[in-house]
Design a protein around this motif. Structure first.
Motif, PDB file in Angstrom:
ATOM      1  N   GLY A  88       0.980  -1.253   0.005  1.00 38.97           N
ATOM      2  CA  GLY A  88       0.232  -0.472   0.087  1.00 38.97           C
ATOM      3  C   GLY A  88       0.645   1.335  -0.255  1.00 38.97           C
ATOM      4  O   GLY A  88       1.841   1.264   0.240  1.00 38.97           O
ATOM      5  N   HIS A  89       0.083   2.764  -0.449  1.00 42.00           N
ATOM      6  CA  HIS A  89       1.071   3.752   0.394  1.00 42.00           C
ATOM      7  C   HIS A  89       0.103   5.188   0.153  1.00 42.00           C
ATOM      8  O   HIS A  89      -1.006   4.588   0.261  1.00 42.00           O
ATOM      9  CB  HIS A  89       1.515   3.528  -1.431  1.00 42.00           C
ATOM     10  N   ILE A  90       0.135   6.034   0.274  1.00 43.15           N
ATOM     11  CA  ILE A  90       0.035   7.211   0.249  1.00 43.15           C
ATOM     12  C   ILE A  90      -1.466   7.237  -0.396  1.00 43.15           C
ATOM     13  O   ILE A  90      -2.035   7.799   0.740  1.00 43.15           O
ATOM     14  CB  ILE A  90       0.712   8.529  -0.019  1.00 43.15           C
ATOM     15  N   GLY A  91      -1.258   6.928  -1.667  1.00 44.71           N
ATOM     16  CA  GLY A  91      -3.028   7.359  -2.177  1.00 44.71           C
ATOM     17  C   GLY A  91      -4.052   5.721  -1.953  1.00 44.71           C
ATOM     18  O   GLY A  91      -4.974   6.688  -1.303  1.00 44.71           O
ATOM     19  N   THR A  92      -3.508   4.551  -2.190  1.00 46.70           N
ATOM     20  CA  THR A  92      -4.392   3.772  -2.110  1.00 46.70           C
ATOM     21  C   THR A  92      -4.751   3.618  -0.389  1.00 46.70           C
ATOM     22  O   THR A  92      -5.886   3.206   0.016  1.00 46.70           O
ATOM     23  CB  THR A  92      -3.582   2.652  -2.226  1.00 46.70           C
ATOM     24  N   LEU A  93      -3.549   4.110   0.598  1.00 45.59           N
ATOM     25  CA  LEU A  93      -4.073   3.556   2.011  1.00 45.59           C
ATOM     26  C   LEU A  93      -4.647   5.075   2.610  1.00 45.59           C
ATOM     27  O   LEU A  93      -5.365   5.436   3.456  1.00 45.59           O
ATOM     28  CB  LEU A  93      -3.244   3.471   2.683  1.00 45.59           C
ATOM     29  N   ALA A  94      -4.568   6.576   2.267  1.00 47.08           N
ATOM     30  CA  ALA A  94      -3.852   7.809   2.730  1.00 47.08           C
ATOM     31  C   ALA A  94      -5.508   8.539   2.264  1.00 47.08           C
ATOM     32  O   ALA A  94      -5.668   9.336   2.685  1.00 47.08           O
ATOM     33  CB  ALA A  94      -3.311   8.324   2.898  1.00 47.08           C
ATOM     34  N   VAL A  95      -5.132   8.724   0.592  1.00 54.49           N
ATOM     35  CA  VAL A  95      -5.633   9.561   0.072  1.00 54.49           C
ATOM     36  C   VAL A  95      -7.226   8.992  -0.551  1.00 54.49           C
ATOM     37  O   VAL A  95      -8.082   9.585  -0.750  1.00 54.49           O
ATOM     38  CB  VAL A  95      -5.136  10.449  -1.608  1.00 54.49           C
ATOM     39  N   ASN A  96      -7.691   7.951  -1.140  1.00 58.14           N
ATOM     40  CA  ASN A  96      -8.489   7.674  -1.664  1.00 58.14           C
ATOM     41  C   ASN A  96      -9.581   6.869  -1.838  1.00 58.14           C
ATOM     42  O   ASN A  96     -10.752   7.502  -1.423  1.00 58.14           O
ATOM     43  CB  ASN A  96      -8.353   5.769  -2.629  1.00 58.14           C
ATOM     44  N   PRO A  97      -9.290   6.932   0.153  1.00 56.81           N
ATOM     45  CA  PRO A  97     -10.983   7.094   1.045  1.00 56.81           C
ATOM     46  C   PRO A  97     -11.621   8.418   1.008  1.00 56.81           C
ATOM     47  O   PRO A  97     -12.883   7.830   1.871  1.00 56.81           O
ATOM     48  CB  PRO A  97     -10.163   6.896   2.938  1.00 56.81           C
ATOM     49  N   THR A  98     -10.892   9.302   0.975  1.00 55.19           N
ATOM     50  CA  THR A  98     -11.971  10.586   0.737  1.00 55.19           C
ATOM     51  C   THR A  98     -12.025  11.441  -1.084  1.00 55.19           C
ATOM     52  O   THR A  98     -12.844  11.125  -0.681  1.00 55.19           O
ATOM     53  CB  THR A  98     -10.788  12.297   1.449  1.00 55.19           C
ATOM     54  N   LEU A  99     -11.082  10.811  -1.738  1.00 51.73           N
ATOM     55  CA  LEU A  99     -11.515  11.258  -2.874  1.00 51.73           C
ATOM     56  C   LEU A  99     -12.261  10.558  -3.300  1.00 51.73           C
ATOM     57  O   LEU A  99     -13.587  10.524  -5.063  1.00 51.73           O
ATOM     58  CB  LEU A  99      -9.868  10.947  -4.107  1.00 51.73           C
ATOM     59  N   TYR A 100     -12.164   8.172  -2.969  1.00 55.43           N
ATOM     60  CA  TYR A 100     -13.045   7.601  -4.101  1.00 55.43           C
ATOM     61  C   TYR A 100     -14.683   7.719  -2.766  1.00 55.43           C
ATOM     62  O   TYR A 100     -14.110   7.072  -1.830  1.00 55.43           O
ATOM     63  CB  TYR A 100     -12.589   6.565  -4.709  1.00 55.43           C
ATOM     64  N   ARG A 101     -15.518   8.445  -3.388  1.00 47.94           N
ATOM     65  CA  ARG A 101     -16.604   8.300  -1.767  1.00 47.94           C
ATOM     66  C   ARG A 101     -17.669   7.352  -2.313  1.00 47.94           C
ATOM     67  O   ARG A 101     -18.408   6.754  -1.094  1.00 47.94           O
ATOM     68  CB  ARG A 101     -17.042   9.541  -2.368  1.00 47.94           C
ATOM     69  N   ASN A 102     -17.593   6.337  -3.000  1.00 52.12           N
ATOM     70  CA  ASN A 102     -17.994   5.072  -3.158  1.00 52.12           C
ATOM     71  C   ASN A 102     -17.613   3.893  -3.090  1.00 52.12           C
ATOM     72  O   ASN A 102     -18.082   3.034  -3.470  1.00 52.12           O
ATOM     73  CB  ASN A 102     -19.357   5.077  -3.464  1.00 52.12           C
ATOM     74  N   LEU A 103     -16.585   3.501  -2.091  1.00 60.77           N
ATOM     75  CA  LEU A 103     -16.100   2.319  -2.020  1.00 60.77           C
ATOM     76  C   LEU A 103     -16.795   1.141  -1.637  1.00 60.77           C
ATOM     77  O   LEU A 103     -17.517   1.360  -0.797  1.00 60.77           O
ATOM     78  CB  LEU A 103     -14.601   2.563  -1.551  1.00 60.77           C
ATOM     79  N   SER A 104     -16.038   0.380  -1.587  1.00 56.23           N
ATOM     80  CA  SER A 104     -17.021  -1.001  -1.423  1.00 56.23           C
ATOM     81  C   SER A 104     -16.635  -1.462  -0.529  1.00 56.23           C
ATOM     82  O   SER A 104     -17.300  -2.188   0.564  1.00 56.23           O
ATOM     83  CB  SER A 104     -17.426  -1.666  -2.245  1.00 56.23           C
ATOM     84  N   PHE A 105     -14.845  -0.762   0.318  1.00 58.39           N
ATOM     85  CA  PHE A 105     -15.034  -0.976   1.892  1.00 58.39           C
ATOM     86  C   PHE A 105     -14.270  -0.182   2.158  1.00 58.39           C
ATOM     87  O   PHE A 105     -14.581   0.706   1.217  1.00 58.39           O
ATOM     88  CB  PHE A 105     -13.941  -2.326   0.911  1.00 58.39           C
ATOM     89  N   ASP A 106     -14.023  -0.294   3.208  1.00 61.30           N
ATOM     90  CA  ASP A 106     -13.584   0.761   4.181  1.00 61.30           C
ATOM     91  C   ASP A 106     -12.364   0.430   4.915  1.00 61.30           C
ATOM     92  O   ASP A 106     -11.891  -0.337   5.340  1.00 61.30           O
ATOM     93  CB  ASP A 106     -15.004   0.483   6.010  1.00 61.30           C
ATOM     94  N   THR A 107     -11.872   1.209   4.075  1.00 62.77           N
ATOM     95  CA  THR A 107      -9.556   1.043   4.133  1.00 62.77           C
ATOM     96  C   THR A 107      -9.518   0.905   5.874  1.00 62.77           C
ATOM     97  O   THR A 107      -8.289   0.827   6.013  1.00 62.77           O
ATOM     98  CB  THR A 107      -8.925   2.326   2.978  1.00 62.77           C
ATOM     99  N   ALA A 108      -9.940   1.950   6.635  1.00 60.23           N
ATOM    100  CA  ALA A 108      -9.206   1.938   7.833  1.00 60.23           C
ATOM    101  C   ALA A 108      -9.972   0.488   8.161  1.00 60.23           C
ATOM    102  O   ALA A 108      -9.260   0.245   9.480  1.00 60.23           O
ATOM    103  CB  ALA A 108     -10.151   3.345   8.505  1.00 60.23           C
ATOM    104  N   THR A 109     -10.625  -0.048   8.699  1.00 62.66           N
ATOM    105  CA  THR A 109     -11.457  -1.667   8.953  1.00 62.66           C
ATOM    106  C   THR A 109     -10.512  -2.596   8.186  1.00 62.66           C
ATOM    107  O   THR A 109     -11.021  -3.843   8.837  1.00 62.66           O
ATOM    108  CB  THR A 109     -12.708  -1.186   9.221  1.00 62.66           C
TER     109      THR A 109
END
Length: 322
Positions: A91-112
């Motif tokens: 993982g990296h800054i984009g997939t783990l830190a940016v995408n949770p806010t940038l992509y608002r309809n993800l089917s999973f919660d990156t934090a959990t």
């Protein structure tokens, strides 16, 4: 069944699985998913570390590139994989830190969805241009961009990638208007930049330094607060007229949530030894990457802090997937 008896039963049933994970893992190939196409920093670091882990643990560590949608396709695949220790993600800054806010309809919660394993490395971004761009340093680049708003195109490995978020931060700090051209990975973007199809990028050292040293690209500035020991001739952006500017990227291994703790600890131990050893650390440093191993818990806290920091940048810039 009483709560006490139920707890004891669960513990007894779980013990053999944990013992197997600790005693025999790995007994088959381990997959490291890179959620981007080959050729970028994520891919380069995953392959370098994977080769060392393979030698240390006696089983293949196979890098699988699953690019698309700013890394969300590969990330979702890992989130839905069995938590058995045989699927990891770089993982990296984009997939783990940016995408949770940038992509608002993800089917999973990156934090959990993931268990943090280890922070592998931090990498300074380098602002580079094609030689046909008439800017020799950061100040000239800013002046050129302000004189011709929207006329300078910069490439990234996709929406939410390290290059994208770093350049957005640069634009906010300097007031320049640049045109974003997202690609399906850093490799294709670098090909177009070297060919002159696009004019600039700001991404990590591993894919950038070789073409800079070959004279194919011109380096203007580094996004860390201090210069790289391996490229000390390149000034920092902060010392080039943008005081305090810092936008480094980072990379680390995560696993599907619920992966046995003994497996996570073993990977962390082996990777820490490798990253602080005399074989891989100098190689990373030569490519502008700094090994940064620590505990799984410290990596988890780091991810949470970065998610908060870069989420604020995404909201401030009103970023949207293109």
């Amino acid at each position: 069944m009483t709560l006490r008896r139920r707890t004891v039963t669960v513990a007894v049933l779980a013990a053999p699985a944990l013992a197997r994970a600790q005693g025999t893992w790995p007994d088959k190939p381990v997959r490291i998913v890179v959620p981007f196409t080959p050729g970028g920093s994520t891919d380069i670091l995953a392959r370098a570390l994977g080769a060392e882990l393979q030698e240390a643990l006696g089983q293949p560590f196979v890098v699988e590139n699953r690019g698309g949608a700013g890394g969300t396709i590969g990330t979702e695949a890992v989130a839905r994989s069995p938590a058995d220790g045989y699927t990891l993600m770089m993982g990296h800054i984009g997939t783990l830190a940016v995408n949770p806010t940038l992509y608002r309809n993800l089917s999973f919660d990156t934090a959990t969805a993931f268990d943090p394993v280890i922070l592998v490395a931090t990498v300074a971004n380098i602002l580079v241009v094609h030689p046909n761009v008439p800017a020799r340093d950061v100040a000239e680049f800013i002046a050129l961009a302000k004189a011709r708003p929207g006329s300078i195109s910069y490439g990234s490995g996709g929406n939410g990638s390290a290059a994208h978020i770093a350049t957005v931060a640069f634009s906010l700090a300097t007031g320049v208007d640049l045109e974003h051209i997202p690609y399906r990975g850093t490799g294709p973007m670098m090909n177009d930049l070297i060919a002159g199809t696009i004019q600039a990028t700001m991404t990590g050292g591993p894919p950038i330094l070789p073409p800079v040293r070959a004279g194919l690209l011109r380096a203007l500035g580094i996004s860390s607060l201090s210069r790289l020991s391996s490229a000390a001739e390149i000034p920092t952006i902060a010392e080039s007229g943008v005081p305090g500017f810092e936008a480094t990227q980072w990379y680390g291994l995560v696993a599907p949530v619920g992966t046995p703790r003994p497996v996570i600890e073993r990977i962390n131990t082996e990777a820490s030894r490798i990253l602080t050893g005399d074989r891989l650390r100098p190689r990373l440093a030569a490519e502008g990457a700094e090994a940064a191993p620590g505990s799984p818990e410290s990596f988890g806290r780091f991810i949470a802090a970065e998610r908060s920091r870069w989420g604020a940048v995404v909201r401030r810039a009103n970023m949207r997937p293109d």
